[in-house]
Design a protein around this motif. Sequence first.
Motif, mmCIF file in Angstrom:
data_model
loop_
_atom_site.group_PDB
_atom_site.id
_atom_site.type_symbol
_atom_site.label_atom_id
_atom_site.label_comp_id
_atom_site.label_asym_id
_atom_site.label_seq_id
_atom_site.Cartn_x
_atom_site.Cartn_y
_atom_site.Cartn_z
ATOM 1 N N UNK A 231 -0.894 -6.718 0.826
ATOM 2 C CA UNK A 231 -0.389 -5.830 -0.231
ATOM 3 C C UNK A 231 -0.514 -4.376 0.211
ATOM 4 N N UNK A 232 -1.610 -4.046 0.902
ATOM 5 C CA UNK A 232 -1.771 -2.694 1.454
ATOM 6 C C UNK A 232 -0.594 -2.309 2.337
ATOM 7 N N UNK A 233 -0.192 -3.236 3.208
ATOM 8 C CA UNK A 233 0.866 -2.917 4.164
ATOM 9 C C UNK A 233 2.199 -2.691 3.447
ATOM 10 N N UNK A 234 2.482 -3.534 2.462
ATOM 11 C CA UNK A 234 3.686 -3.329 1.661
ATOM 12 C C UNK A 234 3.653 -1.949 1.003
ATOM 13 N N UNK A 235 2.494 -1.593 0.429
ATOM 14 C CA UNK A 235 2.375 -0.308 -0.262
ATOM 15 C C UNK A 235 2.605 0.864 0.681
ATOM 16 N N UNK A 236 1.984 0.827 1.846
ATOM 17 C CA UNK A 236 2.125 1.950 2.775
ATOM 18 C C UNK A 236 3.576 2.131 3.201
ATOM 19 N N UNK A 237 4.306 1.026 3.331
ATOM 20 C CA UNK A 237 5.704 1.159 3.738
ATOM 21 C C UNK A 237 6.583 1.618 2.581
ATOM 22 N N UNK A 238 6.411 1.037 1.408
ATOM 23 C CA UNK A 238 7.287 1.395 0.292
ATOM 24 C C UNK A 238 6.971 2.800 -0.235
ATOM 25 N N UNK A 285 3.931 11.968 -4.303
ATOM 26 C CA UNK A 285 3.957 12.520 -5.655
ATOM 27 C C UNK A 285 4.035 11.378 -6.665
ATOM 28 N N UNK A 286 4.316 11.709 -7.905
ATOM 29 C CA UNK A 286 4.353 10.686 -8.960
ATOM 30 C C UNK A 286 5.379 9.592 -8.662
ATOM 31 N N UNK A 287 6.508 9.985 -8.067
ATOM 32 C CA UNK A 287 7.546 9.002 -7.756
ATOM 33 C C UNK A 287 7.065 8.013 -6.693
ATOM 34 N N UNK A 288 6.344 8.522 -5.684
ATOM 35 C CA UNK A 288 5.816 7.654 -4.627
ATOM 36 C C UNK A 288 4.829 6.651 -5.196
ATOM 37 N N UNK A 289 3.965 7.122 -6.100
ATOM 38 C CA UNK A 289 2.978 6.232 -6.720
ATOM 39 C C UNK A 289 3.681 5.156 -7.547
ATOM 40 N N UNK A 290 4.673 5.536 -8.323
ATOM 41 C CA UNK A 290 5.430 4.567 -9.120
ATOM 42 C C UNK A 290 6.133 3.564 -8.214
ATOM 43 N N UNK A 302 -1.775 -7.778 -4.953
ATOM 44 C CA UNK A 302 -3.192 -7.895 -5.285
ATOM 45 C C UNK A 302 -3.584 -7.103 -6.521
ATOM 46 N N UNK A 303 -4.384 -7.744 -7.373
ATOM 47 C CA UNK A 303 -4.924 -7.063 -8.553
ATOM 48 C C UNK A 303 -5.914 -5.964 -8.183
ATOM 49 N N UNK A 304 -6.455 -6.001 -6.956
ATOM 50 C CA UNK A 304 -7.348 -4.914 -6.544
ATOM 51 C C UNK A 304 -6.658 -3.563 -6.651
ATOM 52 N N UNK A 305 -5.350 -3.567 -6.503
ATOM 53 C CA UNK A 305 -4.632 -2.293 -6.523
ATOM 54 C C UNK A 305 -4.509 -1.693 -7.926
ATOM 55 N N UNK A 306 -4.875 -2.446 -8.946
ATOM 56 C CA UNK A 306 -4.968 -1.804 -10.254
ATOM 57 C C UNK A 306 -6.126 -0.806 -10.273
ATOM 58 N N UNK A 307 -7.060 -0.938 -9.344
ATOM 59 C CA UNK A 307 -8.103 0.078 -9.169
ATOM 60 C C UNK A 307 -7.761 1.027 -8.024
ATOM 61 N N UNK A 308 -7.337 0.465 -6.888
ATOM 62 C CA UNK A 308 -7.095 1.311 -5.723
ATOM 63 C C UNK A 308 -5.986 2.330 -5.957
ATOM 64 N N UNK A 309 -4.881 1.907 -6.566
ATOM 65 C CA UNK A 309 -3.791 2.853 -6.807
ATOM 66 C C UNK A 309 -4.209 3.956 -7.775
ATOM 67 N N UNK A 310 -5.031 3.612 -8.757
ATOM 68 C CA UNK A 310 -5.547 4.626 -9.683
ATOM 69 C C UNK A 310 -6.384 5.645 -8.926
ATOM 70 N N UNK A 311 -7.248 5.166 -8.035
ATOM 71 C CA UNK A 311 -8.110 6.061 -7.261
ATOM 72 C C UNK A 311 -7.315 6.875 -6.245
ATOM 73 N N UNK A 312 -6.331 6.241 -5.592
ATOM 74 C CA UNK A 312 -5.494 6.959 -4.631
ATOM 75 C C UNK A 312 -4.696 8.058 -5.324
ATOM 76 N N UNK A 313 -4.110 7.714 -6.461
ATOM 77 C CA UNK A 313 -3.337 8.708 -7.206
ATOM 78 C C UNK A 313 -4.222 9.879 -7.626
#
Length: 604
Positions: A231-238, A285-290, A302-313
């Motif tokens: 999921x990390x790899x997908x996120x970094x690319x998208x 920015x906000x668009x990248x996070x969305x 991964x559900x872990x990203x409900x925490x990680x994305x909040x912290x990264x943002x």
Amino acid sequence: MTARREIESVTNRIRERSLATREAYLARVEDAAAKGVYRSTLSCGNLAHGFAACSPRDKAALSGDTIPNLGIITAYNDMLSAHQPYETFPRLIKEAAEEAGGVAQVAGGVPAMCDGVTQGQAGMQLSLFSRDVIALATAVGLSHNMFDAAVYLGICDKIVPGLAIAALTFGHLPAVFIPAGPMTSGLPNDEKARVRQLYAEGKVGRDALLDAESKSYHGPGTCTFYGTANSNQMLMEIMGLHTPGSSFVNPNTPLRDALTREAAQRALAITALGNEYTPVGRMIDERSIVNGVVGLNATGGSTNHTMHLVAMAAAAGIKLTWADIAEISEHVPLIARVYPNGLADVNHFHAAGGIGFLVRELLDAGLLHEDVQTIWGQGLRRYAVEAKLAADGSVTREDAPPASGDEKVLVPVAKAFQPAGGIRLLKGNLGQAIIKVSAVRPQHRVVEAPAIVFHAQDELQAAFQAGELDRDFIAVLRFQGPKANGMPELHKLTPVLGVLQDRGHRVALVTDGRMSGASGKVPAAIHVTPEAADGGNIARIENGDRLRLDAEAGTLEILVAADELARRQPAAGNLSSEHFGVGRELFAGFRQLVSRADQGAAVF
């Protein structure tokens, strides 16, 4: 192309909520960027220390401020399969930097622990906190102010989010993330899961289990199921932090090496010394996070990203909430099925069209923001491609295939596996929780049953072995939150609960701990907030209380009168024994400082 109204609405709400913190953050980024190349501010003694071990060529280059210097932050170790390939990356990066007229130095190393090794062990209680340790260690490496850009070598669960938090903290520097890729396919994931359940039932021994596990996890690269690492790899690319098409190319291949060299040279091309300066703090920015949240839901990530994305943002001054993630999920269809949401692994996903196909489909459906900045330039459409090896050994790219190579794995939006994403928010008198339903069959998404309360994974397993759980129930596993013991993942429970569900029992899990990307077919309300150690109502549940988990309505309730619930004293967890051993005593300060799960579970 403009994103759909529903996606724009969530993005605008995040932008408005974040206005003050984002402005303050960007002001810090601009202030740091205005100071120019940091080496020019170092004294001669500072600089001499900074390049003492370099070659004469690199010393000459670094003596001035016109040659870009690339800082390498690496999570290499040779015990863990995902990070072992990084051993050779610094040499490739340095060679590529020299070819491009720059310099590269290893700025620092960060720890990389594997949840697969520590699963069900005491060391797992350091796992979530390791994310923030990684961010801190990265900051130490970059604090020397020797660098014009940074590349980040990390791939697994907490490593990439920790690196991303640090990269955004050094937001004036361009940042390129370089993946190492997944291991080749081994034992099919459904067969591995079958053997695990047989072992849980006592029908096969440890030798059969170890044989199956060893055939699943068998070589260099990430595990091939769609957990947090992939999921990390997908996120970094998208989100535009990888070079296009690079996420799921296997390690130790000519294409992987070519992509690594290309990424290093791209990082040098986007420094302030060139014409394409792309500081990561301005880029994300906000668009990248969305876009990241959309990708997470579209792939059942991964559900872990409900925490990680909040912290990264938050590291970029952006306030993302669980409600935002859940609302996006309502509008984003699931178009990928990768284990545990299906039988395929990430190699099958990549072969079916991979992220290039995914990005094009989501863009064409108006579900992603196309008008974002990436390390590859303006616009996310640049990522709707496949990376291939050219005859001269460089990377070439073609448009993503017009059709999926396997519609059991990856489908167009018009043929989505389900109309909404896999992550939902639960609310009720037990607080808030996250549930991942993409692998849970509809008939299992609503469970009302009496509670059986546990304070440790081993207690639940012992009850199963004693034959005490052959009935309908909701397992409550509490004092597993970040303040209690660091919020370990609870994968050891998956086979046990899966066996009971297969026997026809109505079962579910409610916990303030984690299940991560391996959340499977049993409904699990995880990350319950407030946690038991913070006085949450999960600490007031008693054996026999009726609980109702309704993933369709989005509710999580204890069916006890409000006045009765208020009269109860919260249970006290006996956690002293869990705060010592395997280094846990060193993290006492983290347990005191950590924020709630819905706030990112961060210590900053």
